[in-house]
Design a protein around this motif. Sequence first.
Motif, PDB file in Angstrom:
ATOM      1  N   TYR A   1       6.278 -36.256  47.654  1.00  0.00           N
ATOM      2  CA  TYR A   1       6.234 -34.813  47.905  1.00  0.00           C
ATOM      3  C   TYR A   1       6.035 -34.529  49.395  1.00  0.00           C
ATOM      4  O   TYR A   1       6.698 -33.659  49.972  1.00  0.00           O
ATOM      5  CB  TYR A   1       5.096 -34.216  47.087  1.00  0.00           C
ATOM      6  CG  TYR A   1       4.977 -32.707  47.120  1.00  0.00           C
ATOM      7  CD1 TYR A   1       5.993 -31.902  46.604  1.00  0.00           C
ATOM      8  CD2 TYR A   1       3.847 -32.094  47.644  1.00  0.00           C
ATOM      9  CE1 TYR A   1       5.873 -30.515  46.613  1.00  0.00           C
ATOM     10  CE2 TYR A   1       3.722 -30.720  47.652  1.00  0.00           C
ATOM     11  CZ  TYR A   1       4.738 -29.931  47.144  1.00  0.00           C
ATOM     12  OH  TYR A   1       4.619 -28.559  47.154  1.00  0.00           O
TER      13      TYR A   1
ATOM     14  N   GLU B   1       5.812 -30.802  41.638  1.00  0.00           N
ATOM     15  CA  GLU B   1       4.760 -29.779  41.530  1.00  0.00           C
ATOM     16  C   GLU B   1       4.416 -29.493  40.072  1.00  0.00           C
ATOM     17  O   GLU B   1       3.242 -29.318  39.715  1.00  0.00           O
ATOM     18  CB  GLU B   1       5.216 -28.492  42.222  1.00  0.00           C
ATOM     19  CG  GLU B   1       5.297 -28.595  43.744  1.00  0.00           C
ATOM     20  CD  GLU B   1       5.981 -27.391  44.369  1.00  0.00           C
ATOM     21  OE1 GLU B   1       5.765 -27.149  45.571  1.00  0.00           O
ATOM     22  OE2 GLU B   1       6.754 -26.700  43.668  1.00  0.00           O
TER      23      GLU B   1
ATOM     24  N   ARG C   1       1.829 -26.630  49.388  1.00  0.00           N
ATOM     25  CA  ARG C   1       2.984 -27.016  50.196  1.00  0.00           C
ATOM     26  C   ARG C   1       2.797 -26.700  51.680  1.00  0.00           C
ATOM     27  O   ARG C   1       2.968 -27.567  52.547  1.00  0.00           O
ATOM     28  CB  ARG C   1       4.226 -26.314  49.647  1.00  0.00           C
ATOM     29  CG  ARG C   1       5.503 -26.668  50.351  1.00  0.00           C
ATOM     30  CD  ARG C   1       6.662 -25.848  49.786  1.00  0.00           C
ATOM     31  NE  ARG C   1       6.943 -26.183  48.396  1.00  0.00           N
ATOM     32  CZ  ARG C   1       7.881 -25.582  47.671  1.00  0.00           C
ATOM     33  NH1 ARG C   1       8.580 -24.585  48.216  1.00  0.00           N
ATOM     34  NH2 ARG C   1       8.112 -25.944  46.424  1.00  0.00           N
TER      35      ARG C   1
END
Length: 421
Positions: A178, A207, A216
């Motif tokens: 991520y 997510e 984020r």
Amino acid sequence: MEEFLSSCCRAVQVNIDQSGPQFHIVLGNEACDVDSMVSSLAYAYFLSKTEHSEMLALPLLNIRRSDLVLRSDNLFLLKQTGLSPDLLLFRDQLDLRVLQRAGRLRLTLVDHNVLASSDSDLEGAVVEVIDHHLLEREPSPSCPVTVETVGSCATLVTERIIQKAPQILDQQLAQLLYAAVVLDCVNMAPAAGKVTPKDSQYAAALETRFPTLPPRSALFQALQNAKFDVSGLSTEQMLLKDMKAVSGSLNLAISVLYITLEEFLQRAGLEGELSGFCQKFGFDLLLLMTISFTESKEPIRELAVFSHSTTCREQVSQYLEQARNPALNLCPISSPHPHITAYQQGNTLASRKKLLPIVKDFLKGQDGDGRLGDVEEEESGVPPTPMNSLVEGCPLDEGLPRISTQDLVDKVSKMANRGGD
């Protein structure tokens, strides 16, 4: 992941003799940025869980172990995800040519699709490619190639894992993937021109599966801050962190420094360190570009020219002062060192990307044969460093310059408050 990486280290120590098993090495590119590191780690882990053979799958970072300190965002992410750098394997710890000669090497390339020229003799060992850069190789039956122009190679690795072995995903692996996607895709901002629907799809998938992933924007900001953190680096490390080499009649290096020029010039023993750096890497002259910000968040660029040759230093300085394409608008400022000429750079839009052609033109005027070096270890003795937007003017020059600047402002301001950049 820790258990896997520990087993990789043990395997290298135990099985390096000629009679050991085969190694399936997952190799990132020579810049070893966050995307390359994460893609190597994650895909090797995937192979270890899905390849049912005696072959040992392991990730290899394509830099020397001593160069990891230059990748401050990589170190930040490793710490954030609880992984010790001591568990990683680097190019100077494993001789791929010895393995190849013994018939024990298979290579998967991630985050690049053609080996560097210095590794061209390893081409016969390449069995797979996963990359998001311009395709430079042809697919073949013996080497499947997955190349898509997405924002991050980690997106393609995430896709492979979710499609083939979603059960291996845990919080730690998801956070690594991520972080690489969010950083490469500039916080998933469409205006930056980096993110694609596939990047968004797999970032959202991570997510959804792991709702406790860091927010984020906060993650992106932290990684950007870490990327430009030079605290604790030696002068040599600061010069190497973001450097390009140019060669012709002279060998030059252009280093970008994330510190004010005033502070850099006040470093103890600076001229001796610069001299040693030039001698070590074979440079005749150093160009030092700094980037910082005012309290009103306006960029400040400064430039310094170092050489023990007065003639060389004066010739380059004069050429830069007179440059018109673009004009740098240099204003001389005082320097405490006799071999360093210092300037305030009025044209704050002129990044290193704009300075390089000027330097090349100077070299061509000297001998008619100026050429831009590849910044490869075999040519300059220095590992290539990850490109960033403020230095190279890419990828945000046309897409989202204010995002790039803003992402640095807070960090620069904090550093300025404690006497840094």
